[in-house]
Every structure is written in structure tokens, then in C-alpha cells.
Design a protein around this motif. Sequence first.
Motif, PDB file in Angstrom:
ATOM      1  N   ILE A 101      -4.904  -0.960  -6.879  1.00  0.00           N
ATOM      2  CA  ILE A 101      -4.001  -0.382  -6.959  1.00  0.00           C
ATOM      3  C   ILE A 101      -3.713   0.933  -8.407  1.00  0.00           C
ATOM      4  O   ILE A 101      -2.993   1.304  -8.149  1.00  0.00           O
ATOM      5  CB  ILE A 101      -2.262  -1.005  -6.907  1.00  0.00           C
ATOM      6  N   SER A 102      -4.454   1.082  -9.340  1.00  0.00           N
ATOM      7  CA  SER A 102      -4.624   1.455 -10.449  1.00  0.00           C
ATOM      8  C   SER A 102      -5.199   2.553 -10.122  1.00  0.00           C
ATOM      9  O   SER A 102      -5.117   4.027 -10.793  1.00  0.00           O
ATOM     10  CB  SER A 102      -5.117   0.992 -11.585  1.00  0.00           C
ATOM     11  N   GLU A 103      -5.767   3.037  -9.093  1.00  0.00           N
ATOM     12  CA  GLU A 103      -6.727   3.958  -8.050  1.00  0.00           C
ATOM     13  C   GLU A 103      -5.952   4.710  -6.717  1.00  0.00           C
ATOM     14  O   GLU A 103      -6.576   5.511  -6.541  1.00  0.00           O
ATOM     15  CB  GLU A 103      -7.961   3.177  -8.146  1.00  0.00           C
ATOM     16  N   ALA A 104      -4.136   4.246  -7.021  1.00  0.00           N
ATOM     17  CA  ALA A 104      -3.640   5.004  -5.492  1.00  0.00           C
ATOM     18  C   ALA A 104      -3.352   6.236  -6.380  1.00  0.00           C
ATOM     19  O   ALA A 104      -2.549   6.690  -7.621  1.00  0.00           O
ATOM     20  CB  ALA A 104      -3.042   4.235  -5.100  1.00  0.00           C
ATOM     21  N   ASP A 105      -3.697   7.108  -5.777  1.00  0.00           N
ATOM     22  CA  ASP A 105      -2.819   9.058  -5.980  1.00  0.00           C
ATOM     23  C   ASP A 105      -1.617   8.484  -6.541  1.00  0.00           C
ATOM     24  O   ASP A 105      -0.567   9.414  -7.450  1.00  0.00           O
ATOM     25  CB  ASP A 105      -3.403  10.295  -5.553  1.00  0.00           C
ATOM     26  N   ILE A 106      -0.255   7.737  -5.535  1.00  0.00           N
ATOM     27  CA  ILE A 106       0.766   7.413  -5.324  1.00  0.00           C
ATOM     28  C   ILE A 106       0.968   6.330  -4.628  1.00  0.00           C
ATOM     29  O   ILE A 106       0.157   5.696  -4.156  1.00  0.00           O
ATOM     30  CB  ILE A 106       0.909   8.509  -4.629  1.00  0.00           C
ATOM     31  N   LEU A 107       1.595   6.252  -5.657  1.00  0.00           N
ATOM     32  CA  LEU A 107       2.327   4.510  -5.735  1.00  0.00           C
ATOM     33  C   LEU A 107       3.835   3.803  -5.192  1.00  0.00           C
ATOM     34  O   LEU A 107       4.302   4.568  -6.116  1.00  0.00           O
ATOM     35  CB  LEU A 107       1.945   3.054  -6.712  1.00  0.00           C
ATOM     36  N   TYR A 108       4.024   3.982  -4.056  1.00  0.00           N
ATOM     37  CA  TYR A 108       5.547   3.299  -3.928  1.00  0.00           C
ATOM     38  C   TYR A 108       6.341   1.996  -4.064  1.00  0.00           C
ATOM     39  O   TYR A 108       4.839   0.982  -3.771  1.00  0.00           O
ATOM     40  CB  TYR A 108       5.638   3.853  -2.666  1.00  0.00           C
ATOM     41  N   GLU A 109       6.902   1.678  -4.402  1.00  0.00           N
ATOM     42  CA  GLU A 109       7.465   0.148  -4.443  1.00  0.00           C
ATOM     43  C   GLU A 109       9.020   0.411  -3.592  1.00  0.00           C
ATOM     44  O   GLU A 109      10.146   1.110  -3.796  1.00  0.00           O
ATOM     45  CB  GLU A 109       7.999  -0.486  -5.727  1.00  0.00           C
ATOM     46  N   VAL A 110       9.310  -0.473  -2.574  1.00  0.00           N
ATOM     47  CA  VAL A 110      10.253  -0.529  -1.673  1.00  0.00           C
ATOM     48  C   VAL A 110      10.357  -2.023  -1.260  1.00  0.00           C
ATOM     49  O   VAL A 110       9.861  -2.618  -0.685  1.00  0.00           O
ATOM     50  CB  VAL A 110      10.332   0.066  -0.351  1.00  0.00           C
ATOM     51  N   ILE A 120       3.485   0.727  -1.280  1.00  0.00           N
ATOM     52  CA  ILE A 120       2.121   1.338  -0.641  1.00  0.00           C
ATOM     53  C   ILE A 120       1.615   2.622  -1.257  1.00  0.00           C
ATOM     54  O   ILE A 120       2.044   3.303  -1.934  1.00  0.00           O
ATOM     55  CB  ILE A 120       2.857   2.024   0.006  1.00  0.00           C
ATOM     56  N   GLY A 121       0.076   2.377  -1.237  1.00  0.00           N
ATOM     57  CA  GLY A 121      -0.858   2.936  -2.218  1.00  0.00           C
ATOM     58  C   GLY A 121      -1.313   4.326  -1.495  1.00  0.00           C
ATOM     59  O   GLY A 121      -1.614   3.736  -0.498  1.00  0.00           O
ATOM     60  N   ILE A 122      -0.829   4.870  -1.876  1.00  0.00           N
ATOM     61  CA  ILE A 122      -1.296   6.430  -1.338  1.00  0.00           C
ATOM     62  C   ILE A 122      -3.071   7.018  -1.531  1.00  0.00           C
ATOM     63  O   ILE A 122      -2.723   7.264  -3.084  1.00  0.00           O
ATOM     64  CB  ILE A 122      -0.681   7.795  -1.305  1.00  0.00           C
ATOM     65  N   PHE A 123      -4.221   6.891  -1.287  1.00  0.00           N
ATOM     66  CA  PHE A 123      -5.716   6.970  -1.943  1.00  0.00           C
ATOM     67  C   PHE A 123      -6.425   7.731  -1.176  1.00  0.00           C
ATOM     68  O   PHE A 123      -5.846   8.186   0.041  1.00  0.00           O
ATOM     69  CB  PHE A 123      -5.894   5.359  -1.114  1.00  0.00           C
ATOM     70  N   ARG A 277      -7.422  -3.088 -15.740  1.00  0.00           N
ATOM     71  CA  ARG A 277      -6.724  -1.700 -16.015  1.00  0.00           C
ATOM     72  C   ARG A 277      -5.041  -1.842 -15.985  1.00  0.00           C
ATOM     73  O   ARG A 277      -4.998  -2.224 -15.073  1.00  0.00           O
ATOM     74  CB  ARG A 277      -7.061  -0.747 -15.969  1.00  0.00           C
ATOM     75  N   PRO A 278      -4.768  -1.622 -16.798  1.00  0.00           N
ATOM     76  CA  PRO A 278      -3.297  -1.476 -16.887  1.00  0.00           C
ATOM     77  C   PRO A 278      -2.617  -0.579 -15.689  1.00  0.00           C
ATOM     78  O   PRO A 278      -3.855   0.190 -15.662  1.00  0.00           O
ATOM     79  CB  PRO A 278      -2.721  -0.829 -18.222  1.00  0.00           C
ATOM     80  N   VAL A 279      -1.343  -1.190 -14.816  1.00  0.00           N
ATOM     81  CA  VAL A 279      -1.278   0.121 -13.546  1.00  0.00           C
ATOM     82  C   VAL A 279      -0.324   1.324 -14.970  1.00  0.00           C
ATOM     83  O   VAL A 279       1.041   0.914 -14.989  1.00  0.00           O
ATOM     84  CB  VAL A 279      -0.167  -1.032 -12.691  1.00  0.00           C
ATOM     85  N   GLU A 280      -0.819   2.297 -14.654  1.00  0.00           N
ATOM     86  CA  GLU A 280      -0.398   3.577 -15.202  1.00  0.00           C
ATOM     87  C   GLU A 280       0.346   4.601 -14.123  1.00  0.00           C
ATOM     88  O   GLU A 280      -0.214   5.175 -13.775  1.00  0.00           O
ATOM     89  CB  GLU A 280      -1.048   3.948 -16.660  1.00  0.00           C
ATOM     90  N   ALA A 281       1.257   5.807 -15.222  1.00  0.00           N
ATOM     91  CA  ALA A 281       1.950   7.068 -14.008  1.00  0.00           C
ATOM     92  C   ALA A 281       2.017   7.718 -14.873  1.00  0.00           C
ATOM     93  O   ALA A 281       2.091   7.727 -15.945  1.00  0.00           O
ATOM     94  CB  ALA A 281       2.873   6.423 -13.318  1.00  0.00           C
ATOM     95  N   ALA A 282       1.862   9.119 -14.676  1.00  0.00           N
ATOM     96  CA  ALA A 282       2.092  10.085 -15.447  1.00  0.00           C
ATOM     97  C   ALA A 282       3.346  10.168 -14.698  1.00  0.00           C
ATOM     98  O   ALA A 282       4.086  11.473 -15.909  1.00  0.00           O
ATOM     99  CB  ALA A 282       0.742  11.390 -14.883  1.00  0.00           C
ATOM    100  N   ASN A 283       3.768  10.065 -13.688  1.00  0.00           N
ATOM    101  CA  ASN A 283       5.278  10.884 -13.455  1.00  0.00           C
ATOM    102  C   ASN A 283       6.051   9.336 -12.761  1.00  0.00           C
ATOM    103  O   ASN A 283       4.847   8.918 -12.161  1.00  0.00           O
ATOM    104  CB  ASN A 283       4.918  12.061 -12.296  1.00  0.00           C
ATOM    105  N   PHE A 344       3.194  15.853 -13.407  1.00  0.00           N
ATOM    106  CA  PHE A 344       2.494  16.128 -14.381  1.00  0.00           C
ATOM    107  C   PHE A 344       0.945  15.772 -13.845  1.00  0.00           C
ATOM    108  O   PHE A 344       1.475  14.377 -13.135  1.00  0.00           O
ATOM    109  CB  PHE A 344       1.799  15.686 -15.947  1.00  0.00           C
ATOM    110  N   PRO A 345      -0.169  16.547 -14.383  1.00  0.00           N
ATOM    111  CA  PRO A 345      -1.533  16.324 -13.263  1.00  0.00           C
ATOM    112  C   PRO A 345      -1.616  14.575 -13.934  1.00  0.00           C
ATOM    113  O   PRO A 345      -1.532  14.220 -14.780  1.00  0.00           O
ATOM    114  CB  PRO A 345      -2.250  16.783 -13.859  1.00  0.00           C
ATOM    115  N   GLY A 346      -2.076  13.428 -12.346  1.00  0.00           N
ATOM    116  CA  GLY A 346      -2.160  12.188 -12.683  1.00  0.00           C
ATOM    117  C   GLY A 346      -1.676  11.419 -11.398  1.00  0.00           C
ATOM    118  O   GLY A 346      -1.000  12.305 -11.041  1.00  0.00           O
ATOM    119  N   ILE A 347      -1.240  10.056 -11.565  1.00  0.00           N
ATOM    120  CA  ILE A 347      -0.597   9.713 -10.497  1.00  0.00           C
ATOM    121  C   ILE A 347       0.471   9.840 -10.700  1.00  0.00           C
ATOM    122  O   ILE A 347       1.415   9.612 -11.789  1.00  0.00           O
ATOM    123  CB  ILE A 347      -1.198   8.113 -10.532  1.00  0.00           C
ATOM    124  N   THR A 348       1.471   9.704  -9.722  1.00  0.00           N
ATOM    125  CA  THR A 348       2.780   8.896  -9.701  1.00  0.00           C
ATOM    126  C   THR A 348       3.649   8.413  -8.679  1.00  0.00           C
ATOM    127  O   THR A 348       3.033   7.849  -7.694  1.00  0.00           O
ATOM    128  CB  THR A 348       3.747   9.861  -8.616  1.00  0.00           C
TER     129      THR A 348
END
Length: 372
Positions: A101-110, A120-123, A277-283, A344-348
Motif C-alpha cells: 500500500i505504500s506503493e499505490a499511486d492513490i489510496l482510497y479508504e471507504v 482501494i489501491g490504484i497501482f 516503510r510508513p504509509v505516506e501521502a503528499a496530498n 503536489f507531486p506524490g501519493i494522494t
Amino acid sequence: MSISMNRYASRPVYALILAAMLLSACSNGQATPVPVPTSAPTAAPTLEPQPTEAVEQTPAPEPAAGTVSGLTGLPAEEGSLPRPLAVMINNAPAARPQSGISEADILYEVLAEGGITRLIGIFQSHSGVVKIGPIRSIRPYLLDIGESYSGITVHAGGSPAAYAILQREKKADMDEIGRAGAYFWRDKERKAPHNLYSNAAKLREGAAKLGYAESVKVPGFLFHDPDYIPVEGDPVLALSVNFLLKSYNVGYKYDAEQRIYARWVNGKPHLDLNNARPVEAANIIVMGSDHKVLDDIGRLQVDTELGGEAVLLQRGVALKGKWSRSPGDVIRFVKQDGKEALMFPGITHILIVPNSPSFSSHVEYALAPASR
């Protein structure tokens, strides 16, 4: 100090629909699981598309091969961008920590039924993700979210309503209990159903053998220059999001030096089992949505079309606004001036919480000094 966000005008009709579920699930502001009856489930109806409010938006062009990802704003690892994979990921406590999940471009939680949440991981950008999961089942709104990125849906089973959509519309999906089973495996270190995995290579191999298109148009975001300093919003250090149950309390803490948000779950850092690694996001976008209980099993209908209240966190500031989605597009954050906010560039990360009893009842953030 913790400051609750201001509430936009709520929708009375949807609030009344959801009131029964929330009253039965909550006690003294804390939610508890709702017992699941043993009666046979009924198929969930599919929502008809609803008109959305027009949003002033600059179209994001399809990123050229070998340049940058329209999902992250970062250079593609291998000079080209494959079709996204939209993977349904288990978020039950027994499934944590998850892999990939740290490598998903976009990560949803619902929310899913019973007050649990699903990821939902968008890879797309990371081609070498060695393990993704645990993988779980699909729902109509989860399918809709993944497909909004032109993704191939990856799942194991699903609700009757989701299967009806998959069969009727011949969707591009990979189902472990269907014809894509050869591209998944069970991890003996964990107990079922929290032990089903795949990886990027297997899934793309399977998608090719199933004949799914490799080249598709993928909607992208608009991005700030990495050195841009936000001039709007409230400076914050931390965000707290409560869905319904105590075991699904999500936090984000801002690292001003790295200019990134680290995700926490129930007071502990959320780590990726693949790499520690920690799960991180730029946005981070937290958005309020109308939720409706459909049947005795507790299956939900979650609006991903009509828009509503939202908050965007990036670079240590929180910006209030709305979320909006046009037909055929992804969910976007719209500022109070009606313009789409740049990422910002990075994971959302995008977290969808109920509008009831209010959006602000699910979201808190702590004000901080203005340094970023």
C-alpha cells in the motif's frame, strides 16, 4: 488544540435514511459493530447517474510516455505508464499490516458493511510491487472508484449487485474465485480470509492473457511546482478521521522537513509489510458522502457522484472546499472559488466518510504554527 471543521449544509433526506444505522451503531459518540443477520442477502440496486454541479476545471492531458504520471506528477519508473490496477485491499485489524500500500499511486479508504473500511489501491507507476494484499471482495461503488481511473479491478468475490454489473457490462476485472484465480496465492503465515495476495507482475500477466486493453486513457490531476508554497488554508500538524468503529481511527502527522504526511491507525504508524516503510501521502482529501444501508446484511450504497463537503491537506495546510466529479472523470477537490485545487507531486490518499450525523463529526485537525 483540536478544532472540528465547520459543517456545510447537510442533506436532510439522506441524513434521515442513514440515521437508523448510525443510531444503532453509536453509543456516547463511539460506534460499535452491528450484528449481521443470517438471512439471505438481497441484491443491491444500482444508482442511476445524477447531474453534478459544473466545476471550473482545466483538463489534464494524458501524460506522454516516458514523462510523468498523471496520478502522481512524478517521472514514470520505466519510461512508460501501464494501465492502472485497482486492487480491493482488506483493512480488517487481522489484515494489518498490509503489503504494497505504500506503493499505490492513490489510496482510497471507504466504509463497507458492518462499520469496517476497505482500501482501494490504484497501482500504475510502480511496476515491481512484489506483494499486494490481502485482497478482498468488490461492491458497486468500489468498482466505480477503480474504473474512474480506467483501472482493471482486482478482487476476490463480491456482492450480488457488483457481480450483476460485472456480468452485464463485461467489465475488465480479475476475480480470484473466477477465471483469474491462477494469478493469486494464499500466504500460509496468515489465516483466511486475510491471506490472499498477488503482485504487479502476476496481475499484468493475467490481464494480458485475459485480453484486456493495455493502452487506455487515464484521467490525471493538475500539479503544483514542487517548490510552490501554499498561500491558502489553515496551518495544521495532524489530522484525525473517525469512520464508525474505534478500530478504524485514522490519523496523519505532518513532517515539515520531508513535506509529507505519515499515516497512523489506532495511534500507531501504519506500515507496509513489504518494506517496513510508513504509509505516506503528499496530498490527503477527506470527503463527505451520502451513505445508505441497502439490506439486512448491512451492504451500503455510497455516493461517489453528487459532490459535497471536503477538506484537502497538503504541505502542512488544510483547505476547506468541496469534492466534485464529472461524468467519466475522477473525484477532484474544488476550492471555495470554484476552481480545481492542484496536487503536489506524490501519493494522494482519499478518505470517504458519511455525511451523517455531520461531516465535521468524522474529521478533526489540530492547528499549528505557520511554518511549513
